[in-house]
Design an enzyme around this catalytic site. Structure first.
Site, PDB file in Angstrom:
ATOM      1  N   ALA A 185     -21.977  29.557 -21.694  1.00 22.75           N
ATOM      2  CA  ALA A 185     -20.540  29.504 -21.442  1.00 22.75           C
ATOM      3  C   ALA A 185     -20.112  28.045 -21.381  1.00 22.75           C
ATOM      4  CB  ALA A 185     -20.205  30.209 -20.129  1.00 22.75           C
ATOM      5  N   MET A 186     -18.800  27.818 -21.465  1.00 20.77           N
ATOM      6  CA  MET A 186     -18.262  26.451 -21.426  1.00 20.77           C
ATOM      7  C   MET A 186     -16.972  26.435 -20.614  1.00 20.77           C
ATOM      8  SD  MET A 186     -18.388  23.302 -22.230  1.00 20.77           S
ATOM      9  CE  MET A 186     -17.125  22.174 -21.639  1.00 20.77           C
ATOM     10  N   HIS A 246     -20.415  29.716 -11.961  1.00 16.29           N
ATOM     11  CA  HIS A 246     -20.759  28.371 -12.435  1.00 16.29           C
ATOM     12  C   HIS A 246     -19.559  27.713 -13.124  1.00 16.29           C
ATOM     13  CE1 HIS A 246     -23.751  25.432 -14.163  1.00 16.29           C
ATOM     14  NE2 HIS A 246     -22.802  25.320 -15.082  1.00 16.29           N
ATOM     15  N   GLU A 247     -18.982  28.445 -14.085  1.00 19.89           N
ATOM     16  CA  GLU A 247     -17.906  27.845 -14.894  1.00 19.89           C
ATOM     17  C   GLU A 247     -16.639  27.608 -14.079  1.00 19.89           C
ATOM     18  OE1 GLU A 247     -18.928  26.634 -17.508  1.00 19.89           O
ATOM     19  OE2 GLU A 247     -20.734  27.830 -17.780  1.00 19.89           O
ATOM     20  N   HIS A 292     -16.713  24.455 -12.089  1.00 22.45           N
ATOM     21  CA  HIS A 292     -16.398  23.266 -12.899  1.00 22.45           C
ATOM     22  C   HIS A 292     -14.899  22.977 -12.955  1.00 22.45           C
ATOM     23  CE1 HIS A 292     -20.223  22.003 -14.453  1.00 22.45           C
ATOM     24  NE2 HIS A 292     -20.470  23.111 -15.121  1.00 22.45           N
TER      25      HIS A 292
END
Length: 922
Positions: free
Chosen positions: A320-321, A355-356, A359
């Site tokens: 993922a990003m 997680h993403e 960010h």
């Protein structure tokens, strides 16, 4: 960015790492360790090659705002772009240097504010450095102005930059979406820009797209109108972004359905799915809606955008990003089918979403100044994702899983001579991909977990708020975070943490004790832990180690906390009875391994059998012993004896770690003629828990029971346990015939078992199931186990399949890796296949981190010295710059495996024969 795992713990299964009976003579260990290093030097594996020269962009011109319009052609795979950038000339110059790759500039001009436009007279492309220099006939004076560039580019098929992603419509038609992946240095493939994290600006993005397609970007849509030149197109305009880095810009054009909700803070949350699969976005939507308020409260900083979209992309290299406001995912990291998704997939999606979204604050709002500080982004997100999932799903026991998934994985890599510090000086773009590894992510997360424990949650949260508030919409370095946490806690954070981030490796703490009346005297010493044996260098690195000590009086509480800031320390524990055990590293939080004296270890072992040691401490003890055995500091036979004490173990994660280590040992012993004996050992260890669990869920069972059942049945089936094999075949037949569909949690173990002990018919059925599968999770599940097949001609068929149109480009790696990890013959066949198809594979992944993963999974299981030379020689003639460090690490691991085999194979064989002659009573 989340790096997708090739398979659960597959990397650990292929990495061979694990009390002292009387320690072996030090002289012998020194000489062996020295020989290992000499061999590394002779193969040229002891040091990384020279770094390529590199200069960052000049600072004389910088952007304030990018106004960007892109028009992708989804049939010809090209795009047209118009850029109008508000820029500031800080120092008079007659040229502008920007990043640009795989883009053709048609025209460029600069108009100083209130003055006439100056047309560029030359575009000098420096392809090697991915830069372009625009030359102007007169000097651009200091002040602001507008830079205009018209350009064209290609929607590539390399899963980076602005690229095309293939999908199939519900009616079966193949179409393409246009999507982006810019981290680390690929925004320059979509538009000319200042593509460095510290050169932030705002963005006004417009997309000209077919009117029946969805168009998304970082911000919300503010206008959508017909495109004047073509009635089939519309121009979609998005709101201006906050100040941000180029690598976080994103746009997607394709066909999608969505589900939406609002978080309790009023943020619009949407999950975009393939058409017809909106239902599969609901789980991720629920997680995201819980996660945003959790982070807002934890950081005490609101989410700064009006919306956040999470979208599943068909062809996607990473897991993922975290693009700000538009987070992109592999389908398997976002979509959950209530009927066909297994428990581990739900957990995986929860962690990746956690997680993403972390960010969005830590990375997007405050961004690392340069890639040297990448670990700050990824290590922090890799730690706090667990905190978030623990908040949302306390039943997952996720912090115990952290130790097996991240902590031990990082230690395995960091024990190598070819590891690297958490903070790595990065220059040329080709070096950035190299540090998206277990050190930046998993060691980073582990030292932050240790730091959080050392500071305490209250002061940690206070420090995080100070950091995010001070640096919001700016850039920061590691030292800035330490300063905020130091101010919040009053503790010497920088002094402690520099020993963990600026030098590679970690300590082995040796401990022995002595009863002195009513007290216990502990003698502690620290030395660098090396996978090749005791450290033999002149100046041994030292760490400032937060150490916790517990006793059997209260195994869940630290009796004493100290900071070990010198090589040797004596510690007195007051009021400890002679019959009480002492345990270092409560909760396996400190990033170090522990070696106990024989007597101390002996007193701890009953705590495994009677479960009086907490689960995470049982896991840590076993894992430390296994690593000490791999390094030759203790005998592997001693560890096998300890493993037998886990007969009453109920905890999933403890079994998972044990399973990984036995998998490592099995792979090592596949190089011997007594591989079957270690399989008998595996069956003996796993049979009791297998019988207790059975095949079907019982009332009251939960998430962890489902994970444990899948793990145990897979382990027994692979090892050829007769009853498990028969039942797996029966259930597989019923599944294929449609009589009784396998539950999602049982599919992987059943598929693995029938393939491992099957024939060409079994493989054909599996490939048919793969073709029929509508869900990517099911396709991946099948792809990961295909390599279990044993017949040479079938192995070849699986390898050919890996490069076929049936397998998505990012998933080829796990198919080939599965073959390499499946058997001794599979390993040789996979390596030959990679050599024979290197050009196609390298071209497919263009030097990204997937090429590193492919190499690692394929060669690390070898255990013959000459293979290290062969691997090194191949990559000398077939360079893979972004995988140089991985190649070094793989060759080192091959040498370590060979040494381990020579050292312990015979004693392991004798022990297994002796067990067979007189089986232990359990």
């Amino acid at each position: 960015m989340w790096l997708a795992a090739a398979a659960p713990s597959l990397a650990r299964r292929l990495l061979f790492l694990g009390p002292p009976p009387p320690p072996r003579p030090l002289l012998l260990l020194l000489s062996r360790s020295s020989r290992r290093r000499r061999l590394l030097h002779s193969l040229g594996l002891a040091a990384m090659p020279e770094k390529r020269p590199f200069e960052r962009l000049p600072a004389d011109v910088c952007p304030i705002n990018y106004s960007l319009c892109l028009k992708p052609d989804l049939l010809d795979f090209t795009f047209e772009g118009k850029l109008e950038a508000a820029a500031q000339v800080r120092q008079a110059t007659n040229q502008i240097v920007m990043n640009c790759a795989d883009i053709d500039i048609i025209t460029a001009s600069y108009a100083p504010e209130g003055d006439e436009e100056i047309h560029a007279t030359g575009f000098n492309y420096q392809n090697e450095d991915e830069k372009v220099t625009l030359s102007f006939p007169s000097t651009l004076q200091t002040g602001t102005g507008t830079l205009k560039i018209d350009f064209v580019g290609e929607l590539n098929d390399k899963m980076k930059g602005f690229y095309r992603s293939k999908y199939t419509t519900p009616s079966g038609e193949v179409r393409y979406a246009a999507v982006t992946q810019f981290e680390a240095t690929d925004a320059r493939r979509a538009f000319p820009c200042w593509d460095e994290p510290a050169i932030k600006a705002t963005f006004d993005i417009s997309l000209v797209v077919p009117k029946d397609r969805v168009a998304l970007s970082n911000m919300n849509v503010i206008d959508r109108k017909p495109y004047p030149d073509d009635e089939n197109l519309v121009e979609v305009k998005f709101a201006r972004t906050p100040v941000m880095s180029t690598y976080l810009v994103a746009f997607v054009v394709g066909e999608y359905d969505f589900v939406e909700t609002r978080s309790k803070d009023g943020v619009c949350v949407r999950v975009y799915t393939p058409v017809g699969k909106a239902e599969q976005g609901k789980f991720a939507l629920e997680v995201a809606a819980k996660t945003l308020p959790f982070y807002k409260d934890y950081f005490n900083v609101p989410y700064p955008l009006p919306k956040i979209d999470l979208i599943a992309i068909a062809d996607f290299a990473a897991g993922a990003m975290e693009n700000w406001g538009l987070v992109t995912y592999r389908e398997t990291a976002l979509l959950i089918d209530p009927k066909n998704s297994c428990s581990s997939s739900r957990q995986w999606v929860a962690l990746v979403v956690g997680h993403e979204l972390a960010h969005q604050w830590f990375g997007n709002l405050v961004t690392m100044e340069w890639w040297t500080h990448l670990w700050l982004n990824e290590g922090f997100a890799s730690w706090i994702e667990y905190l978030c999932v623990d908040h949302c799903f306390p039943e997952y026991d996720i912090w115990t899983q952290f130790v097996s998934a991240d902590y031990t994985r990082a230690q395995e890599l960091d024990a190598l001579d070819n590891s690297h510090p958490i903070e790595v000086s990065v220059g040329h773009p080709s070096e950035v991909d190299e540090i998206f590894d277990a050190i930046s992510y998993s060691k980073g997360a582990s030292v932050i977990r240790m730091l959080h424990d050392y500071i305490g949650d209250k002061d940690f949260k206070k420090g995080m708020n100070m950091y995010l508030t001070k640096f919001q919409q700016k850039n920061a370095a590691t030292e800035d975070l330490w300063e905020s946490l130091e101010n919040a806690s009053g503790k010497p954070i920088a002094a402690v943490m520099n020993t963990w981030t600026k030098q590679m490796g970690f300590p082995l703490v040796y401990v022995e004790d002595e009863q002195v009346e009513d007290d216990r005297l502990l003698k502690l010493s620290q030395k660098k832990f090396c996978a090749s044996g005791p450290y033999v260098g002149e100046d041994c690195p030292q760490w400032m180690v937060p150490i916790t000590i517990s006793t059997s009086e209260d195994p869940n509480q630290a009796k004493l906390k100290i900071l070990m800031d010198k090589p040797d320390m004596n510690v007195v524990l007051k009021n400890v009875k002679p019959d009480q055990w002492i345990k270092l590293n409560l909760g396996t939080v400190g990033f170090y391994r522990t070696q106990y004296s024989s007597a101390m270890l002996e007193s701890l072992l009953p705590g495994i059998r009677d479960l009086s040691l907490p689960p995470v401490d049982r896991l840590g003890l076993q894992n430390d012993l296994f690593s000490l055995a791999r390094a030759g500091i203790i005998s592997t036979v001693e560890v096998l004896k300890v493993m037998e004490a886990f007969v009453n173990e109920p905890n999933y994660t403890v079994w998972s770690d044990l399973s990984c280590n036995l998998g490592i040992l099995s792979t090592l012993l596949s190089h011997t003629d007594f591989y079957e004996e270690i399989q008998e050992f595996v069956k003996d260890v796993f049979s009791p828990i297998g019988e207790r669990l059975g095949w079907d869920p019982k009332p009251g069972e939960g998430h962890l029971d489902a994970l444990l059942r899948g793990l145990v049945l897979g382990k027994l089936g692979k090892a050829g346990h007769k009853a498990t094999l028969e039942e797996a075949r029966r259930r597989f037949k019923d599944h294929v015939e449609g009589k009784q569909i396998l539950s999602a949690d049982l599919r992987s173990p059943v598929y693995l078992t029938v393939l491992k002990h099957g024939d060409s018919t079994t493989l054909d059925i599996m490939l048919k199931l793969h073709k029929q599968a509508d869900m990517q999770e099911e396709k991946n599940r099948i792809e990961r186990v295909l390599g279990a097949t044993l017949l040479p001609e079938l192995i070849q068929k699986v390898l050919t399949f890996a490069l076929s149109e049936e397998v998505r480009p990012q998933d080829t790696v796990s198919v080939i890796g599965g073959v390499a990890g499946g058997s001794k013959h599979g390993r040789k066949a996979a390596w030959k296949f990679i050599k024979d198809n290197w050009e196609e594979l390298y071209n497919r992944y263009q030097g990204g981190f997937l090429i590193s993963r492919l190499i690692k999974l394929s060669v690390e299981g070898f255990a013959v010295d000459k293979m290290a030379g062969e691997v090194k020689a191949f990559f000398e003639s077939h360079p893979a710059p972004s995988a140089e460090r991985t190649i070094q690490q793989c060759c080192e691991n091959i040498l370590l495996n060979a040494a381990w085999l020579k050292r312990d194979a015979e004693s392991i064989h004798q022990y297994l024969l002796q067990r067979k002659a007189s089986p232990p009573s359990v």
